[in-house]
Design an enzyme around this catalytic site. Structure first.
Site, PDB file in Angstrom:
ATOM      1  N   ARG A 108       0.880  -1.188   0.000  1.00 35.52           N
ATOM      2  CA  ARG A 108       0.000   0.000   0.000  1.00 35.52           C
ATOM      3  C   ARG A 108       0.902   1.218   0.000  1.00 35.52           C
ATOM      4  NH1 ARG A 108      -5.126   1.590   3.622  1.00 35.52           N
ATOM      5  NH2 ARG A 108      -5.999   0.396   1.909  1.00 35.52           N
ATOM      6  N   GLN A 138     -10.047  -3.841  -3.383  1.00 37.80           N
ATOM      7  CA  GLN A 138     -11.310  -3.332  -2.849  1.00 37.80           C
ATOM      8  C   GLN A 138     -12.447  -3.578  -3.837  1.00 37.80           C
ATOM      9  OE1 GLN A 138     -12.002  -1.476   0.219  1.00 37.80           O
ATOM     10  NE2 GLN A 138     -14.020  -2.112  -0.487  1.00 37.80           N
ATOM     11  N   CYS A 267     -16.216   1.896   0.847  1.00 37.32           N
ATOM     12  CA  CYS A 267     -15.025   1.074   1.081  1.00 37.32           C
ATOM     13  C   CYS A 267     -14.559   1.155   2.526  1.00 37.32           C
ATOM     14  CB  CYS A 267     -13.905   1.479   0.125  1.00 37.32           C
ATOM     15  SG  CYS A 267     -13.490   3.225   0.226  1.00 37.32           S
ATOM     16  N   ARG A 295     -13.339  -8.280   1.638  1.00 41.34           N
ATOM     17  CA  ARG A 295     -11.943  -7.979   1.328  1.00 41.34           C
ATOM     18  C   ARG A 295     -11.103  -9.236   1.520  1.00 41.34           C
ATOM     19  NH1 ARG A 295      -9.811  -2.969   1.598  1.00 41.34           N
ATOM     20  NH2 ARG A 295      -7.981  -4.063   0.838  1.00 41.34           N
TER      21      ARG A 295
HETATM   22  N1  NVA Z   1      -9.792   6.927  -1.307  1.00 44.83           N
HETATM   23  C1  NVA Z   1      -9.400   6.446   0.015  1.00 44.83           C
HETATM   24  C2  NVA Z   1      -9.633   4.976   0.118  1.00 44.83           C
HETATM   25  C3  NVA Z   1      -9.319   4.399   1.474  1.00 44.83           C
HETATM   26  C4  NVA Z   1      -9.535   2.906   1.540  1.00 44.83           C
HETATM   27  C5  NVA Z   1      -7.946   6.793   0.247  1.00 44.83           C
HETATM   28  O1  NVA Z   1      -7.145   6.628  -0.675  1.00 44.83           O
HETATM   29  O2  NVA Z   1      -7.614   7.259   1.338  1.00 44.83           O
HETATM   30  N1   CP Z   2     -11.027   0.033   2.574  1.00 41.18           N
HETATM   31  C1   CP Z   2      -9.756  -0.023   2.989  1.00 41.18           C
HETATM   32  O1   CP Z   2      -8.830  -0.233   2.219  1.00 41.18           O
HETATM   33  O2   CP Z   2      -9.574   0.162   4.341  1.00 41.18           O
HETATM   34  P1   CP Z   2      -8.188   0.407   5.089  1.00 41.18           P
HETATM   35  O3   CP Z   2      -7.677   1.741   4.628  1.00 41.18           O
HETATM   36  O4   CP Z   2      -8.545   0.404   6.553  1.00 41.18           O
HETATM   37  O5   CP Z   2      -7.246  -0.688   4.730  1.00 41.18           O
END
Ligand code: NVA
Ligand code: CP
Length: 310
Positions: A108, A138, A267, A295
């Protein structure tokens, strides 16, 4: 160079419709096994996965780590202060070291180019756990949830209301493979990436549009979907965005305009009182926690296919 042992999972449309449906089938099958209490299925026995996080997470971290463990493997969490991707060490060196120890790398990250670079240099499959550009795991979980609640993967109308962000880019890439109507209703200036919209439209499978009128857009929707107005990395713009996104909150009035068939999806994490209301989050047609659970099931299948053990 392509990975020696499997397939990266970086964008949904790197896969054919048939491959995506096969992954979703696997997800349903393995979910049923786990739900039945059968803990004997261990396709990841003896395997390890490195998980790199340069951003916060609850769902992604816990669903990957727990899912990989339940299927017999060991996952290790590398937080923002551990390997300090791009600061302490070059991304390409991190990739070439981690794949010597691990059968899979999940990441991530902020910049999408960084995950592409990890994938380019890793001989183990790299799975995208969200970048500034997209969030494919997601949306695989989301379409699995659609199937469970609505009964089909295709011929659904999904209306996303809010910021044209990473979530939208993955919906667009899914719509390039599975037939649906997808509308992104966003304020002017917050549209999704133009090239991604054009590519999804050019695939010629789905009806895809951008709207600036949420009440018009949601009519007849099977799913009304939203996400935070300020994503990770944009939190200092939150106040400015709240001004610009006025009228784009998913509230009871907007859900009424969608119609009684509409489910609410998000999400998560959700900011009640900002992009959505407490009432919409807690309503009977809100399927956000089934979505969150999926998920893990979607990703278990994605990882099995990536590692060639499905
Ligand atoms: N658009 C959000 C999604 C979080 C799961 C972000 O990138 O923070
Ligand atoms: N939806 C999602 O990716 O959640 P987190 O940011 O908590 O991993």
């Amino acid at each position: 160079s392509p990975p020696a042992k499997g397939h990266h999972f970086l964008h949904i449309d790197d896969f054919s419709r048939e491959q995506l449906l096969a992954m979703l089938d696997t997800a349903i099958e393995v979910k049923a096994r786990l739900k039945s209490g059968d803990n004997s299925f261990k396709p990841f026995a003896g395997k390890s996965m490195a998980m790199i996080f340069t951003k916060p997470s609850m769902r992604t971290r816990v669903s990957f780590e727990t899912g990989f463990f339940k299927l017999g493997g060991h996952a290790l969490y590398l937080g923002p202060d551990d390997i300090q991707l791009g600061k302490r060490e070059l991304t390409k060196d991190i990739a070439r070291v981690l794949c010597r120890y691990n059968d899979m790398i999940m990441a991530r990250l902020f910049a999408h180019e960084d995950i592409l670079e990890l994938a380019q240099y890793s001989s183990s499959p790299v799975v995208n756990g969200l970048t500034d550009y997209n969030h494919p795991c997601q949306i695989m979980a989301d379409i699995l949830t659609v199937k469970e609640h609505i009964g089909r993967y295709e011929d659904v109308k999904v209306v996303y209301v809010g910021d044209g962000n990473n979530i939208v880019h993955s919906w667009l890439r899914l719509a390039a493979r599975l037939k649906m109507e997808f509308v992104c209703a966003c304020p002017k200036g917050f549209e999704p990436d133009q090239a991604t919209v054009a590519a999804a439209q050019a695939a010629g499978i789905s009806k895809i549009s951008i709207s600036h009128d949420p009440f018009e857009a949601v009519k007849g929707a099977d799913v009304v979907y939203t996400d935070v107005w300020a994503s990770m990395g944009q939190k200092d713009e939150a106040d400015y965005r709240r001004q610009r996104f006025k009228g784009f909150q998913v509230n009871e009035e907007l859900m009424r305009a969608a119609g009684p068939q509409a489910r609410f999806m998000h999400c998560l994490p959700a900011e009640r009182g900002i992009e959505c209301t407490e009432g919409v989050v807690e309503a009977a047609n809100s399927i956000i926690f089934d979505e969150a659970e999926n998920r893990m099931h979607a990703q278990n299948a994605i990882m099995m296919h990536a590692m060639g053990v499905a």
